[in-house]
Design a protein around this motif. Sequence first.
Motif, PDB file in Angstrom:
ATOM      1  N   ILE A 733      -4.569  -6.454   9.156  1.00  0.00           N
ATOM      2  CA  ILE A 733      -5.117  -4.649   8.680  1.00  0.00           C
ATOM      3  C   ILE A 733      -5.006  -3.905   9.738  1.00  0.00           C
ATOM      4  O   ILE A 733      -4.675  -2.860   9.602  1.00  0.00           O
ATOM      5  CB  ILE A 733      -6.919  -5.059   8.783  1.00  0.00           C
ATOM      6  N   LYS A 734      -4.494  -4.308  10.983  1.00  0.00           N
ATOM      7  CA  LYS A 734      -4.603  -3.739  12.200  1.00  0.00           C
ATOM      8  C   LYS A 734      -3.162  -2.576  11.708  1.00  0.00           C
ATOM      9  O   LYS A 734      -2.214  -1.914  11.621  1.00  0.00           O
ATOM     10  CB  LYS A 734      -4.456  -4.236  13.187  1.00  0.00           C
ATOM     11  N   GLU A 735      -1.573  -4.044  11.131  1.00  0.00           N
ATOM     12  CA  GLU A 735      -0.503  -3.503  11.147  1.00  0.00           C
ATOM     13  C   GLU A 735      -0.704  -2.670   9.832  1.00  0.00           C
ATOM     14  O   GLU A 735       0.031  -1.882  10.158  1.00  0.00           O
ATOM     15  CB  GLU A 735       0.372  -4.324  10.935  1.00  0.00           C
ATOM     16  N   SER A 736      -1.492  -2.546   8.574  1.00  0.00           N
ATOM     17  CA  SER A 736      -1.795  -2.350   7.586  1.00  0.00           C
ATOM     18  C   SER A 736      -2.004  -0.456   7.968  1.00  0.00           C
ATOM     19  O   SER A 736      -1.463   0.373   7.477  1.00  0.00           O
ATOM     20  CB  SER A 736      -2.064  -2.506   6.544  1.00  0.00           C
ATOM     21  N   VAL A 737      -3.037  -0.289   8.717  1.00  0.00           N
ATOM     22  CA  VAL A 737      -2.912   0.606   9.487  1.00  0.00           C
ATOM     23  C   VAL A 737      -2.332   0.918  10.124  1.00  0.00           C
ATOM     24  O   VAL A 737      -2.134   2.786   9.641  1.00  0.00           O
ATOM     25  CB  VAL A 737      -4.519   0.437  10.103  1.00  0.00           C
ATOM     26  N   LEU A 738      -1.639   0.557  11.169  1.00  0.00           N
ATOM     27  CA  LEU A 738      -0.502   0.985  11.818  1.00  0.00           C
ATOM     28  C   LEU A 738       0.900   1.947  10.359  1.00  0.00           C
ATOM     29  O   LEU A 738       0.563   3.175  11.168  1.00  0.00           O
ATOM     30  CB  LEU A 738      -0.378   0.997  12.539  1.00  0.00           C
ATOM     31  N   GLY A 743       2.652   7.138   7.633  1.00  0.00           N
ATOM     32  CA  GLY A 743       2.909   8.094   6.616  1.00  0.00           C
ATOM     33  C   GLY A 743       3.302   7.403   5.706  1.00  0.00           C
ATOM     34  O   GLY A 743       3.737   7.432   4.474  1.00  0.00           O
ATOM     35  N   ALA A 744       2.983   5.775   5.615  1.00  0.00           N
ATOM     36  CA  ALA A 744       3.342   4.972   5.090  1.00  0.00           C
ATOM     37  C   ALA A 744       2.408   4.804   3.311  1.00  0.00           C
ATOM     38  O   ALA A 744       1.562   4.978   3.930  1.00  0.00           O
ATOM     39  CB  ALA A 744       3.458   3.315   5.207  1.00  0.00           C
ATOM     40  N   LYS A 745       2.754   4.950   2.159  1.00  0.00           N
ATOM     41  CA  LYS A 745       2.032   4.886   1.369  1.00  0.00           C
ATOM     42  C   LYS A 745       1.193   3.344   0.710  1.00  0.00           C
ATOM     43  O   LYS A 745       2.014   2.799   1.219  1.00  0.00           O
ATOM     44  CB  LYS A 745       2.761   5.799  -0.058  1.00  0.00           C
ATOM     45  N   SER A 746       0.435   3.240  -0.528  1.00  0.00           N
ATOM     46  CA  SER A 746      -0.525   1.970  -0.291  1.00  0.00           C
ATOM     47  C   SER A 746       0.260   1.514  -1.848  1.00  0.00           C
ATOM     48  O   SER A 746       0.379   0.469  -0.945  1.00  0.00           O
ATOM     49  CB  SER A 746      -2.070   2.945  -0.972  1.00  0.00           C
ATOM     50  N   LYS A 747       2.018   2.305  -1.768  1.00  0.00           N
ATOM     51  CA  LYS A 747       2.164   1.438  -3.093  1.00  0.00           C
ATOM     52  C   LYS A 747       2.978   0.543  -1.719  1.00  0.00           C
ATOM     53  O   LYS A 747       3.166  -0.478  -2.581  1.00  0.00           O
ATOM     54  CB  LYS A 747       3.174   2.360  -3.916  1.00  0.00           C
ATOM     55  N   GLN A 748       3.951   1.318  -0.672  1.00  0.00           N
ATOM     56  CA  GLN A 748       4.394   0.304   0.090  1.00  0.00           C
ATOM     57  C   GLN A 748       4.242  -1.074   0.658  1.00  0.00           C
ATOM     58  O   GLN A 748       4.686  -1.820   0.856  1.00  0.00           O
ATOM     59  CB  GLN A 748       5.317   1.144   1.399  1.00  0.00           C
ATOM     60  N   ILE A 749       2.945  -0.497   1.369  1.00  0.00           N
ATOM     61  CA  ILE A 749       2.249  -1.823   1.912  1.00  0.00           C
ATOM     62  C   ILE A 749       1.390  -2.940   1.375  1.00  0.00           C
ATOM     63  O   ILE A 749       2.272  -3.760   1.650  1.00  0.00           O
ATOM     64  CB  ILE A 749       0.997  -0.840   2.365  1.00  0.00           C
ATOM     65  N   LEU A 750       1.335  -2.551  -0.001  1.00  0.00           N
ATOM     66  CA  LEU A 750       1.013  -3.587  -1.519  1.00  0.00           C
ATOM     67  C   LEU A 750       2.328  -4.083  -1.737  1.00  0.00           C
ATOM     68  O   LEU A 750       2.659  -4.834  -1.456  1.00  0.00           O
ATOM     69  CB  LEU A 750       0.128  -2.527  -2.908  1.00  0.00           C
ATOM     70  N   HIS A 751       3.641  -3.253  -2.008  1.00  0.00           N
ATOM     71  CA  HIS A 751       5.020  -4.154  -1.887  1.00  0.00           C
ATOM     72  C   HIS A 751       5.306  -5.288  -0.795  1.00  0.00           C
ATOM     73  O   HIS A 751       6.004  -6.325  -0.955  1.00  0.00           O
ATOM     74  CB  HIS A 751       5.455  -3.238  -2.122  1.00  0.00           C
ATOM     75  N   ILE A 752       4.653  -4.517   0.722  1.00  0.00           N
ATOM     76  CA  ILE A 752       5.207  -5.349   1.695  1.00  0.00           C
ATOM     77  C   ILE A 752       4.309  -6.611   1.710  1.00  0.00           C
ATOM     78  O   ILE A 752       4.830  -7.529   1.682  1.00  0.00           O
ATOM     79  CB  ILE A 752       5.178  -4.428   2.915  1.00  0.00           C
ATOM     80  N   GLN A 819      -8.346   1.718  -0.034  1.00  0.00           N
ATOM     81  CA  GLN A 819      -9.993   2.319   0.007  1.00  0.00           C
ATOM     82  C   GLN A 819     -10.287   2.667   0.398  1.00  0.00           C
ATOM     83  O   GLN A 819     -10.759   3.869   0.641  1.00  0.00           O
ATOM     84  CB  GLN A 819     -10.232   0.656  -1.797  1.00  0.00           C
ATOM     85  N   SER A 820      -9.423   2.430   1.925  1.00  0.00           N
ATOM     86  CA  SER A 820     -10.679   3.819   3.388  1.00  0.00           C
ATOM     87  C   SER A 820      -9.607   4.562   4.034  1.00  0.00           C
ATOM     88  O   SER A 820      -8.213   4.177   4.095  1.00  0.00           O
ATOM     89  CB  SER A 820     -11.172   2.220   3.509  1.00  0.00           C
ATOM     90  N   PRO A 821     -10.012   5.434   4.727  1.00  0.00           N
ATOM     91  CA  PRO A 821      -9.024   6.105   5.370  1.00  0.00           C
ATOM     92  C   PRO A 821      -8.464   5.694   6.474  1.00  0.00           C
ATOM     93  O   PRO A 821      -9.653   4.312   6.832  1.00  0.00           O
ATOM     94  CB  PRO A 821     -10.017   7.504   6.000  1.00  0.00           C
ATOM     95  N   PRO A 822      -7.790   5.639   7.274  1.00  0.00           N
ATOM     96  CA  PRO A 822      -7.170   4.951   8.389  1.00  0.00           C
ATOM     97  C   PRO A 822      -8.244   4.926   9.737  1.00  0.00           C
ATOM     98  O   PRO A 822      -8.318   3.794  10.499  1.00  0.00           O
ATOM     99  CB  PRO A 822      -5.870   6.054   8.752  1.00  0.00           C
ATOM    100  N   LEU A 823      -8.580   6.197   9.869  1.00  0.00           N
ATOM    101  CA  LEU A 823      -8.822   6.688  11.050  1.00  0.00           C
ATOM    102  C   LEU A 823     -10.856   5.389  11.127  1.00  0.00           C
ATOM    103  O   LEU A 823     -10.945   4.647  12.140  1.00  0.00           O
ATOM    104  CB  LEU A 823      -9.773   7.814  11.061  1.00  0.00           C
ATOM    105  N   ALA A 824     -11.199   5.640   9.686  1.00  0.00           N
ATOM    106  CA  ALA A 824     -12.896   3.972   9.044  1.00  0.00           C
ATOM    107  C   ALA A 824     -12.216   2.930   9.830  1.00  0.00           C
ATOM    108  O   ALA A 824     -12.881   2.656  10.447  1.00  0.00           O
ATOM    109  CB  ALA A 824     -13.531   5.052   8.484  1.00  0.00           C
TER     110      ALA A 824
END
Length: 830
Positions: A733-738, A743-752, A819-824
């Motif tokens: 979660i921490k890495e994905s939020v960073l 600027g990474a898109k949700s699609k990129q995080i999903l693919h990673i 599904q949530s904003p990074p700050l939250a």
Amino acid sequence: MAWRDGRASISRLFLFMASIILGIAAVVSIQLFSENVKQNIERQSKVLIGADFIIDSRQLPNDKVKAIIDSLGADAYEVSFPSMAAFPKNGAAKLVQVRGMEGNFPFYGTLETEPVTAAAAYQQKGGAVVDATLMLQYDIKPGDSIKLGVVTLPITGTLNSMPGSSGIGATVAPTVLIPFRFIEQTELLQLGSRKRYQYFFEAPEVDLVELENTLDPILDAENADLDTHTSTSRQIGRGYANLGKFLNLAAFIALLLGCIGIASSVHIYIKEKLIDVAVLKCLGASRKQTFLIYLIQIAVMGLIGGILGTMAGVGLQQALPFLLEDFLPFDVQVSISLQPIMMGLLLGVFMSVLFTLPPLLGTWFVSPLEVLRVSEEQPAGSRKMRILTFGAILIFILLFSFWIFKDLLFALAFVVGIFVTFAILAGISALFIKAIKSYFPTAWGFTARTSLLNLFRPNNQTTVLIFAIGLGTFLISTLYFTKDILLSKTALDNGKENANIILVDVQPEQREEVVASVSQAGLNIMDNLSIVTMRMHSIKGKMANEIRKDTSSTINDWVLNHEFRTTFRDSLIASETVIEGNWLEEIQPGEKVQISISESLAENAKIGIGDPVVFNVQGVLMEATVGSIRKVDWTRLQLNFMIVFPKGVLEQAPQFHVLTTYVPDNARSAALQQELVRKFPNVTVFDLRQIYTVIEDILEKISWVINFMAFFSILTGLIVLIGSVRTSKYHRIKESVLLRTLGAKSKQILHITALEYLFLGILGSSAGIFLSLLSSQLLATLLFEEPFVPSGIPFLLFLPGIVILVLIIGLSNIKSVLQSPPLAILRKVG
């Protein structure tokens, strides 16, 4: 503090508890069942044989044995043998086990019949009591008749059960109980008949140990045997020891997988708590205090898991007697033993603490400065403490396996095998990480490169996940591969080139007529063999009786007591291969007799090429030497023999004949059997298709039991897999939020994430299948001595199925991130 901190982390340790519960449930249930089997065998030992002791012989007792029987005063006796029975009501014929009984047997237990009076009245009325399943199968009722040999008897009752009757054996040849006085009138006992005489004794006051020590050697020398109810219970116990070992093995594997689940879950959990530990130390907490906070958490969770697992095990053991009732010759009365329950409760705490010590020790060496450091590396700790901890784990596994298997060598071999498997999986993981580092694909895109980097970054879970995925796949695949080996070993080829009807006990004067009857039915005779019975008189110049008395002899006792059924022919058959010496086709008058023996007989009798052997051929001594040794495939449904003579030796010896043929369907088989029973009542017909149906049914039940027990190991493996992937959630979660913040898109995080878990799933499941192929090949070669043809199920089902499961669990980890904003999210995990 342990309660406050643990209450907030309960969801993260839920799978940790699930691993404990499943492992302990398997151990407790199987240990309770094993204790119940042992207690029931001891309690019902007299009921199992119906008497205090039995003297039995495969031939009519000689004068010496008869004198012993008379001196002891037999209270009942019987002769039993397989034979064909005919039912005049509908013309049906069936292979049965005839038991001609005299006396009030059984003395313990009950002869259960319908009507109840048939048990006591069949001998006086001169009737037969027939197996209940057989009566139902052929629509026979009390009052109908049964024909045995040349005698027709009224059926006075239905036999539901009796001591000394095996459920599986009765399926092939159901029991028919008749008065002993009719046996001779049936004319069924002729040369070559496979008969057994038994004399039953009721003597509760006799010292059976002393009786066995005194009489057994004397009776063995006269080809007879003494069986006491205590020795029988020991034999039954040994007979089910292998079943118990398998069940214990399944439980032990489930427990070990649970231990791995515990270690992997706590490993991640403690890593996440290191900053908290450093903060506590800054506030003045000592090493001991911070260590005990998490030790108390783990111990309490282990205790709760132990209690729930023990309760589940107690409930599960109620089902085991039902699952295994077809394999047990007695009713298992379920009771609760204290030892397995206490062991389950203690195991929950002990294995939780022991297998979490390696990560827990990390809290001891955390420096307060870790609060200010950004390093993700775990404290190095004390090398001495790590060695002591892993030594304790090794000793625990060894002692626990010894407690389970009651065999130190087996326990050592099992522990070594487990650590070899772990070492291979760890080696595969290390090589994979090294290969990625050495040959990193710099030309790949950002998402693919990042997913590969995650496999060897700090706090990576590559080794843990490969362990979990690999072990789960290994267990499931090995189960299926082993099952394929066992099924292929007992497979029956129903082709026309293999006989499926065997006619035995054909007397010399009947031979041509039986051949004619088979030919008139439009069938071909495939084998027409002469059988001569004989015993070992001396081996390498030493008399059999002398060998029996020689305590240093390594010759197997059955070789000296066995009545060999031998044949003579001039050629080998498809199931035989000469591995030593030369095959001799025929002997001319005046030449020395050379025989061919099987490899198994050569090993058990400790004889080789050129060794002399003297046979007692029904009172006539015959000298021979070993001319060749054959490897015989006993699993092929052919007429195989341990001893084969060349032509020109046994033609004039007393003999009977065995004929085989192939029948294409049930109708013609039934017609042939009815015709043969009518013309030749003494001829016994074995329909291999019926026997194969019984074997197939037994194998299906065994397979079901194997699958049922393997379920715990497999389910625990899946829990470990899910837990290992889920516990890495918080770091991801921490890495994905960073990444999202940068600027990474949700699609990129999903693919990673998808690519990372795809790599782990493919590598782990492939490693597991590779190891299962290797182990199954070793089992096939060393244990079953069968060719190994791998099943396609692990490749087509398990490999993609486990990869998809890993992907689903891994992707669920980042659902909240997407599904949530990074700050939250940063506020939640910060």
